[in-house]
Motif scaffolding. Sequence first.
Motif, PDB file in Angstrom:
ATOM      1  N   LEU A   4       0.826  -1.207   0.000  1.00  0.00           N
ATOM      2  CA  LEU A   4       0.000   0.000   0.000  1.00  0.00           C
ATOM      3  C   LEU A   4       0.858   1.254   0.000  1.00  0.00           C
ATOM      4  N   THR A   5       1.880   1.264   0.844  1.00  0.00           N
ATOM      5  CA  THR A   5       2.755   2.441   0.942  1.00  0.00           C
ATOM      6  C   THR A   5       3.466   2.709  -0.376  1.00  0.00           C
ATOM      7  N   MET A   6       4.005   1.675  -0.999  1.00  0.00           N
ATOM      8  CA  MET A   6       4.740   1.849  -2.250  1.00  0.00           C
ATOM      9  C   MET A   6       3.823   2.273  -3.396  1.00  0.00           C
ATOM     10  N   GLY A  56       1.369   4.454  -2.979  1.00  0.00           N
ATOM     11  CA  GLY A  56       0.904   5.814  -2.725  1.00  0.00           C
ATOM     12  C   GLY A  56      -0.077   5.966  -1.591  1.00  0.00           C
ATOM     13  N   THR A  57      -0.539   4.858  -1.005  1.00  0.00           N
ATOM     14  CA  THR A  57      -1.436   4.926   0.158  1.00  0.00           C
ATOM     15  C   THR A  57      -0.618   4.544   1.383  1.00  0.00           C
ATOM     16  N   GLU A  58      -0.077   5.544   2.056  1.00  0.00           N
ATOM     17  CA  GLU A  58       0.937   5.313   3.091  1.00  0.00           C
ATOM     18  C   GLU A  58       0.336   4.712   4.362  1.00  0.00           C
ATOM     19  N   VAL A  59       0.922   3.609   4.789  1.00  0.00           N
ATOM     20  CA  VAL A  59       0.593   3.030   6.090  1.00  0.00           C
ATOM     21  C   VAL A  59       1.637   3.531   7.082  1.00  0.00           C
ATOM     22  N   GLU A  60       1.236   4.429   7.973  1.00  0.00           N
ATOM     23  CA  GLU A  60       2.184   5.072   8.879  1.00  0.00           C
ATOM     24  C   GLU A  60       2.607   4.153  10.014  1.00  0.00           C
ATOM     25  N   VAL A  79      -5.994  -4.839  -6.791  1.00  0.00           N
ATOM     26  CA  VAL A  79      -5.230  -4.432  -7.978  1.00  0.00           C
ATOM     27  C   VAL A  79      -3.775  -4.809  -7.816  1.00  0.00           C
ATOM     28  N   LEU A  80      -3.216  -4.532  -6.632  1.00  0.00           N
ATOM     29  CA  LEU A  80      -1.786  -4.760  -6.410  1.00  0.00           C
ATOM     30  C   LEU A  80      -1.436  -6.247  -6.432  1.00  0.00           C
ATOM     31  N   PHE A  81      -2.337  -7.103  -5.901  1.00  0.00           N
ATOM     32  CA  PHE A  81      -2.044  -8.531  -5.809  1.00  0.00           C
ATOM     33  C   PHE A  81      -2.836  -9.366  -6.818  1.00  0.00           C
TER      34      PHE A  81
END
Length: 783
Positions: free
Chosen positions: A25-27, A29-33, A179-181
């Motif tokens: 998710l972070t890579m 553009g949806t950052e997991v802080e 989408v990513l997986f």
Amino acid sequence: MKISYQWIRDFIDLEEDAATLADALTMSGTEVEEIIHETIPREVVCARIVEVRQHPNADRLSICMVDAGDEVLKVVCGAPNVKVGLVSAFAPVGTDLGPGMLIKKAKIRGEESFGMLLSERELGLTDDHSGIMEIETSAQPGESLDKVLGLEDWVFDVNVTPNRGDCLSVIGIARELSVLFRKDLMPPPFEIPEIEKTVDSVLGVEIIDTDACPRYTARVLEGINIRKSPFTMRRRLFQSGVRAISNIVDITNYVMLEYGQPLHAFDYKLVGQHIIVVRKARAGETFVTLDSVERVLLENDLLICDRDKPIALAGVMGGQNSEIADTTSTVILESAFFDPVHIRKTSRNINLSTEASYRFERGIDPEIQVVAANRAASLMNQLADAGIYKNVIDVNYWDYNPSTIHLRKNYMSVVLGINDIQDQDVEDVYTRLGCRVKRCDDGWMISPPLFRHDLSREIDLIEEYIRVYGMDNVESELPRFKPGAGSSDALYSREVRNRMAAMGFSEVITYSFIAPRWMNWFGEDVLELKNPISDEMKIMRRSLLPGLLATVAKNKNQQIRDISLFELGKCFYPGPEKLPEEKELLGIAISGQRRYSHWSEKPEFFDFYDIKGFVQLLLGTIDLEPSQHDFLMTGHQADIIYKDEKIGYLGAIDQTLLEQLDIEDDVFVAEIPVQALLSQQWQGMQVIPKYPMTYRDLSLVVDENIQYKDIEAAVSANKIKELRKIAPIDTYTGDKLSEGEKGITIRITYQSDSRTLDDEQINKWQNIILQELEKKLGISLRS
């Protein structure tokens, strides 16, 4: 936004661990802080209460005999809900529940206790501490509570950017992961068992302001039983930072978190005439929200009303006069689409931000209202015994006009630097993102889903593809370039920075937005922001000086007295078209001592000639003309003339302005366009002359109105190639000169590249210069 890993897995079949999902998710553009690992001690087990009796020495305590699997233990408990047969969470002696929570054998009011029956809050599972945990499964005494309830979980703290309102939900994050997986999105199925009564027969909806509320849907449910929500729902709400209240209210929040669609439930009997009216507030109208605060409204605030009164502040919070109570039996379920701008203004006006307004402000899916209402109705049927009225009221003024974007494959390849883009991969990515994809001769025609408000251009689609494809998967390649004969603007800007740093300056970067009060000093012909961050940042700057002076003031307040600052930045001016005119400027500010003084020396402070000298070092030969800038001190300011053009100014800041900024020391400033610096050309390297230089002084009598630049121009006009430098070295006014005259001594330096100059030749040039001075300016040699 906080969201549970296990909840996400309800929507998509993933085997990857939480860390892998967070990284993906972070890579993209949806950052997991942050990832918060949640579990309970393995010693905590399920236990059945087999006997309950009153504590002999305390009215509010009970003695419970607890079957923990291997043995029956005596436990003193103060919970009001203890009863025979209840299965609860039990921590035996030796269990460590966290700092200061080591379970020990204890004697409580004279009775021994061999462990502790636990509430959900004591385990960190929810905020419920009304009694001990009630486990409603067929768990056997002694079984691990963690395994029975599947309590191990990971909570993602996701930083969702303002343009991605579609990610403010479980289904939104699951869609990203699908989408990513390359996994299918599978929302949990649900049924809607409707009764014979129709919603139209018991409820009406009227939208007066269709711009602020393009769509309003509603369902009616009867036979409601208000009670506590199931543990799984309450835990997921708790993990997401939402407080559990009752089953009906919890379901509206639960579906909001699932689908990103805020919902609201009204008590049907409290809605006058059973009519919902969506209208704007009247100026000064008041309304008491669920938090018991009376709000004073503006004309643009949107209200949900019945025929008589407001019952909710649209998209922000419901009202006390229609809230769900323990006696509620019939509810109206609202699922609407509100205009983001209206909700944002209302939220700011009343200084109230909620989970609902946060989502509406960022834009929700205008097509999901009925789906979300049906999902909530289904849950209310399961968890509150609700009878669902047939049909849905759907008042819809939304103009469904999805855009279609032409995506060119060749352009996509050039932008991304990927030569082997696969058609099938492109189509799969956009289809999983919810787009409609159709092939054409040179690429695709793509219609983004309505919940993706951020996809409006071809370049937006390309960005979507590469964030899914992965920047790390693009093969690295060094850029190709052909060195030019001169420096580019960017390289020269770097050179300017280097030169300023070499002269002892520090660079600052200040905001392009300034407060309206600066208009009093720098002019009122400004650009004003429609949606400023604050009232102190609503004007686009016309000059770099406001930011520089504010920085000087801040440093002075921190007892940093000696300051040399510069800034390279853009300033903005109203233009003939919609877009403003932009000009890149160099601003300079100096104050305090020129250098750190030695104890044996008197301190030397910056003055007008220092700022003039710095400008000359940057531009070379300049002329100065008297100026009248309000923000500069009278008599200590000048416009800069460079190549016969007025390009900027320099001088001392006006004392009144310094007092407003609470600056006690003099501040000297200059501002020049970067374009003037870019026009300079490097002259190349020069051979050091082999022959000596010589100089001659001329003491002249001139009219007091003649400026030195005129003298310099007259001397230079003789085109003597051996003339290297002209400089004033002395001035004189006094009784020995006639009224209206002044004396000035100039030094003229000569040097030849081919020979040693003799006195005869130099004297000849001196005579030519004197003749030219007398002819053009009436200047004579002083006797």
